[in-house]
Design an enzyme around this catalytic site. Structure first.
Site, PDB file in Angstrom:
ATOM      1  CG  HIS A   1      -7.074  46.998  19.389  1.00 30.12           C
ATOM      2  ND1 HIS A   1      -8.153  46.479  19.227  1.00 30.12           N
ATOM      3  CD2 HIS A   1      -6.084  45.928  19.294  1.00 30.12           C
ATOM      4  CE1 HIS A   1      -8.245  45.131  19.331  1.00 30.12           C
ATOM      5  NE2 HIS A   1      -7.093  44.664  19.468  1.00 30.12           N
TER       6      HIS A   1
ATOM      7  CG  HIS B   1      -3.458  42.409  21.988  1.00 26.50           C
ATOM      8  ND1 HIS B   1      -4.415  41.744  22.897  1.00 26.50           N
ATOM      9  CD2 HIS B   1      -4.156  42.918  20.969  1.00 26.50           C
ATOM     10  CE1 HIS B   1      -5.464  41.765  22.311  1.00 26.50           C
ATOM     11  NE2 HIS B   1      -5.424  42.385  21.054  1.00 26.50           N
TER      12      HIS B   1
ATOM     13  CG  ASP C   1      -0.174  38.927  24.543  1.00 28.99           C
ATOM     14  OD1 ASP C   1      -0.407  39.770  23.819  1.00 28.99           O
ATOM     15  OD2 ASP C   1      -0.794  37.692  24.557  1.00 28.99           O
TER      16      ASP C   1
ATOM     17  CG  HIS D   1     -10.349  41.264  19.816  1.00 23.24           C
ATOM     18  ND1 HIS D   1     -10.116  41.688  20.939  1.00 23.24           N
ATOM     19  CD2 HIS D   1      -9.360  41.460  19.166  1.00 23.24           C
ATOM     20  CE1 HIS D   1      -8.797  42.275  20.775  1.00 23.24           C
ATOM     21  NE2 HIS D   1      -8.241  41.957  19.803  1.00 23.24           N
TER      22      HIS D   1
ATOM     23  CD  GLU E   1      -8.346  40.428  13.906  1.00 25.15           C
ATOM     24  OE1 GLU E   1      -7.287  40.294  13.843  1.00 25.15           O
ATOM     25  OE2 GLU E   1      -8.988  40.074  14.917  1.00 25.15           O
TER      26      GLU E   1
ATOM     27  CG  ASP F   1      -3.868  43.648  17.101  1.00 24.99           C
ATOM     28  OD1 ASP F   1      -4.382  43.633  18.070  1.00 24.99           O
ATOM     29  OD2 ASP F   1      -4.212  42.830  15.985  1.00 24.99           O
TER      30      ASP F   1
END
Length: 329
Positions: free
Chosen positions: A12, A14, A16, A197, A200, A277
């Site tokens: 997991h 990302h 960006d 997702h 959370e 993350d």
């Protein structure tokens, strides 16, 4: 304890949220992108949340600037190769990079071109000794449905060519899973795996509704213990949670690492993996994530279990899984 021997697989991560200031500066120089600062030291505060991040809103501000560098083929390739080189140097052997192609179309690229460029970059990046796959994110929002459905079609086209799954990311509490019923059903129709997702920023019911769409993994899911039914389904189906401890702290999903009910999940028979993350935004590495859990009492056997869960729950080939499981053992 040598935490690096467990920090081999990130499921997991990302793109960006994991760009380096160096890569952004390189792209900005080539493409004349206006930045708020032009040195690594001055740019980092725009990319990294403060040590005591006050809110999710503050956290999300750190995504504005990186996306400026992901609007061209040059930018996407430069940033992706830089990321893979850094991850390899940290000791990772396998990573599933995820990103929303619809967010990289501001300068004329199509989603298809974005994904083609990512696949090329990930393939080239394996020269650093790290295996890769790609998860495409759909986005929560009021007017994202058309773009999301396009992402599903692009995922279908490239499924098996680095693209391994679809995800849904964004403000979970504002835009619940049921709003994206059409996207999920189309993904299911095409046989595209889902990692959603949920659980959370919202509670156990968010996980329960996500489970209606047959995900193979759940992103975060740390509040799934608020729904006994969700917990039971996760156990029965053997669905692994992609837990990202430092990110959960930064977004105020929890107030301390001890508030993440990892041991409760384990006792219930739910599989847990540990991930970063957004390693730049949260100023973390996978090794730091494992160390942080050791610091609150998780032992070597448990850390090894998280590492084993990560590779077993991955979309890697069996050959790669066996290779990395050998390193973990």
């Amino acid at each position: 304890m040598n935490y690096k021997k467990y920090a081999l697989v990130d499921l997991h991560l990302h793109l960006d949220g994991s760009l380096s200031a160096e890569a952004i500066l390189k792209v900005a120089k080539e493409e004349n992108i206006k930045l708020p600062a032009y040195t690594v030291e001055e740019l980092n505060p725009y990319l990294i949340v403060p040590e005591d991040c006050p809110s999710l809103e503050e956290y999300l501000k750190r995504f504005d600037l990186p996306n400026l560098a992901l609007q061209t083929k040059f930018g996407i390739k430069t940033c992706t190769l830089d990321l893979l080189k850094r991850l390899s140097e940290q000791g990772l052997k396998y990573v599933e990079v995820r990103m929303a192609p619809q967010l990289s179309c501001d300068k004329g690229l199509t989603q298809e071109e974005v994904v083609e460029t990512l696949i090329e970059a990930l393939t080239e990046g394996e020269k650093y000794g790290i295996y890769t796959n790609l998860i495409l994110c759909m986005m929560r929002g009021k007017n994202t449905h058309e773009k999301n459905l396009k992402t599903v079609e692009v995922a279908k086209k490239f499924l098996g060519s680095k693209v391994v799954a679809l995800d849904l990311a964004g403000p979970e509490a504002l835009f619940p899973n049921t709003m994206f019923d059409n996207e999920f059903k189309l993904a299911n129709k095409y046989g595209i795996p889902l990692t959603i997702h949920c659980g959370e920023a919202d509670g156990g019911n968010s996980v329960l509704t996500a489970l209606n769409y047959n995900p193979v993994r759940i992103g975060h899911g740390i509040h799934c213990n608020e729904s006994e039914e969700a917990m039971n389904i996760l156990k029965k189906r053997g669905i692994c949670l992609e837990i990202c401890p430092k990110s959960n702290l930064d977004t105020k999903s929890v107030l301390s690492l001890k508030d993440i009910p990892i041991r409760e999940f384990m006792k219930h028979g739910i599989k847990v993996s540990i991930n970063t993350d957004d390693d730049t935004c949260s100023n973390t590495t996978l090794e730091k994530e494992y160390k942080s859990l050791a610091d609150i009492g998780f032992n070597e056997k448990e850390l090894q279990e998280f590492a084993r869960n990560s590779i077993e729950a991955s979309f890697a080939s069996q050959k790669i899984k066996d290779e990395i499981l050998g390193l973990i053992k």
